[in-house]
Design an enzyme around this catalytic site. Structure first.
Site, mmCIF file in Angstrom:
data_model
loop_
_atom_site.group_PDB
_atom_site.id
_atom_site.type_symbol
_atom_site.label_atom_id
_atom_site.label_comp_id
_atom_site.label_asym_id
_atom_site.label_seq_id
_atom_site.Cartn_x
_atom_site.Cartn_y
_atom_site.Cartn_z
ATOM 1 N N ASP A 1 5.751 -3.749 16.220
ATOM 2 C CA ASP A 1 4.671 -5.098 16.196
ATOM 3 C C ASP A 1 3.532 -4.812 16.569
ATOM 4 O O ASP A 1 2.590 -5.441 16.262
ATOM 5 C CB ASP A 1 5.429 -6.253 17.165
ATOM 6 C CG ASP A 1 6.660 -6.868 16.302
ATOM 7 O OD1 ASP A 1 6.871 -6.730 14.883
ATOM 8 O OD2 ASP A 1 7.470 -7.563 17.119
ATOM 9 N N HIS B 1 9.191 -15.683 18.182
ATOM 10 C CA HIS B 1 8.050 -15.833 17.271
ATOM 11 C C HIS B 1 7.919 -17.505 16.815
ATOM 12 O O HIS B 1 6.947 -17.716 16.695
ATOM 13 C CB HIS B 1 8.011 -14.964 16.010
ATOM 14 C CG HIS B 1 7.374 -13.679 16.279
ATOM 15 N ND1 HIS B 1 6.200 -13.299 16.416
ATOM 16 C CD2 HIS B 1 8.047 -12.407 16.416
ATOM 17 C CE1 HIS B 1 5.812 -12.341 16.576
ATOM 18 N NE2 HIS B 1 6.948 -11.493 16.714
ATOM 19 N N HIS C 1 -5.526 1.491 -34.722
ATOM 20 C CA HIS C 1 -5.312 2.852 -33.628
ATOM 21 C C HIS C 1 -5.150 4.146 -34.526
ATOM 22 O O HIS C 1 -5.672 5.458 -33.806
ATOM 23 C CB HIS C 1 -4.270 2.424 -33.010
ATOM 24 C CG HIS C 1 -4.238 1.348 -31.926
ATOM 25 N ND1 HIS C 1 -4.662 -0.205 -32.313
ATOM 26 C CD2 HIS C 1 -4.003 1.258 -30.435
ATOM 27 C CE1 HIS C 1 -4.524 -0.609 -31.150
ATOM 28 N NE2 HIS C 1 -4.193 -0.023 -30.060
#
Length: 413
Positions: free
Chosen positions: A343, A251, A402
């Site tokens: 691959d 590669h 809250h």
């Protein structure tokens, strides 16, 4: 390939385990390219593409769909059959991977998740040494299975095979651009190329650096480096092992190829077979000379520890070793599972983590193209059951508004 054992092998493992994706040297130049594309749009994109990818003055950035259709018609029947078979296997695996929306109801509380595709994606297909038609399949198909509406492919000087594969998959947006300038165009948009929500696919160091630099503005998959292959074997077929190492070494001259074993005899045989198989492959020879090694471990436990420390992109092991592998992009099991199968056509994705990133993530998958959005609906009864818990925790944190948002509802629940 070098054969190392003892402290020499251990030092090499430690050195490789600390490897990373070194991109700092390229960042100033790539940052300049990105800046110019953001400012100059198509004009800057054309200038770079003409300079580096031989884009003609009259050539459109977007490949006409008629050109892709013509490439598909001209594709030899055998090539078309192979592309279809590979695409079918990849698509089926993605369908198995795809997350589902779900809902559970308990005690007046309905909880769940929505599996939603992202709106748009850019798929980068490298144009370098080889026409990586497989990368087109591996990036586009999971996006399609996820349900992404807008899929834009970029590739510098695309081969006829890549264009044919794009037509086969029904791609309409294909741009013949590459490099850092293509990443910038996808991330920020130009007059011709709309911006995308996420960029996927491997590329050279310029592409990887560009993905890193735009990642705060546009999502990316991962920072891909040179290919990596590790084989862990005590008594495998030497020719098969050597073939896998050479196949990945071809590669890139910087590809990493490592064989780990406890057998000195097998190590020597594999070294001979690697030299023979790489003799006519200049790229593989250079890669193996620079980045190839055979490491002889003192025990099977040490061999497994070395493999996990390397966290390779690809690893081949025996079935007995599978439970011990924790860090790898993709695992190939047994003599008849060549890494090249992954691959191209077995089904799992070949866009995989490199440079040790397999310590914390896997390869590209359909999940990379989806968002898991949680959803919750509380009834009056459900809120009463957890209201005091939420209120108390909010008070602990000092977030009084809250807590009030709970109290005001519980008063009416």
């Amino acid at each position: 390939m070098r054969i190392l054992s003892g402290q020499s092998a251990d030092r090499m493992v430690k050195r490789l385990a600390s490897r990373g994706t070194s991109l700092a040297d390229l960042e100033p130049r790539v940052r300049s390219i990105i800046k110019n594309v953001r400012r100059g749009g198509d004009r800057a994109l054309r200038r770079y593409s003409k300079q580096w990818d031989d884009l003609a003055d009259t050539q459109p950035l977007r490949v006409p769909e008629s050109d892709m259709a013509a490439a598909l018609r001209a594709l030899p029947p055998k090539s078309r059959t192979c592309l279809l078979r590979a695409a079918r296997n990849i698509r089926r695996f993605c369908q198995w991977q795809k997350p589902r929306s779900w809902t559970r109801i308990r005690g007046g509380v309905s909880l769940g998740q929505l599996a939603i595709p992202i709106e748009s994606v850019g798929c980068y297909v490298p144009g370098g040494r080889y026409p990586l038609v497989s990368t087109l399949l591996m990036t586009v198909i999971p996006a399609q299975v996820a349900g992404v509406k807008a899929i834009r492919v970029v590739s510098p000087k695309p081969s006829s095979e890549v264009l044919a594969a794009a037509a086969m998959l029904g791609i309409s947006e294909f741009y013949s651009i590459g490099g850092a300038q293509a990443i910038a165009a996808l991330a920020y948009g130009t007059k011709t190329i709309p911006r995308v929500d996420k960029i996927v696919g491997p590329g050279n160091a310029y592409v990887t650096t560009a993905k890193k630099l735009v990642s705060f503005d546009c999502a990316i998959d991962l920072l891909a480096g040179p290919t990596e292959a590790v084989v862990l074997s005590e008594s495998g077929n030497a020719r098969f092992i050597a073939a896998d190492l050479v196949s990945q070494a071809e590669h890139d001259p910087d590809a990493l190829s490592i064989f780990i074993t406890t057998s000195q005899k097998l190590a020597k045989t594999v070294a001979v077979d690697v030299a023979r198989l790489a003799a006519a492959n200049p790229t593989a020879r250079k890669s193996l000379r620079r980045q190839g090694a055979i490491l002889i471990a003192a025990s099977r436990t040490q061999a497994r520890d070395w493999a996990n420390a390397l966290a390779p992109e690809h690893i081949t092991v025996s079935r007995e070793d599978v439970p011990f592998i924790r860090n790898a992009g993709s695992i190939f099991v047994g003599d008849y599972s060549p890494q090249a199968a992954g691959d191209y056509a077995s089904g799992p994705n070949h866009v995989l983590p490199t440079s040790g990133q397999a310590r914390f993530r896997g390869g590209l998958s359909v999940l990379d193209f989806m968002k898991l959005i949680t959803i919750q609906e509380l009834s009056q009864e459900g809120l009463r059951k957890i209201g005091s818990t939420v209120e108390s925790l909010a008070q602990i944190e000092g977030l009084h508004a809250h807590a009030e948002s709970i109290r005001v509802r519980c008063a009416h629940a």
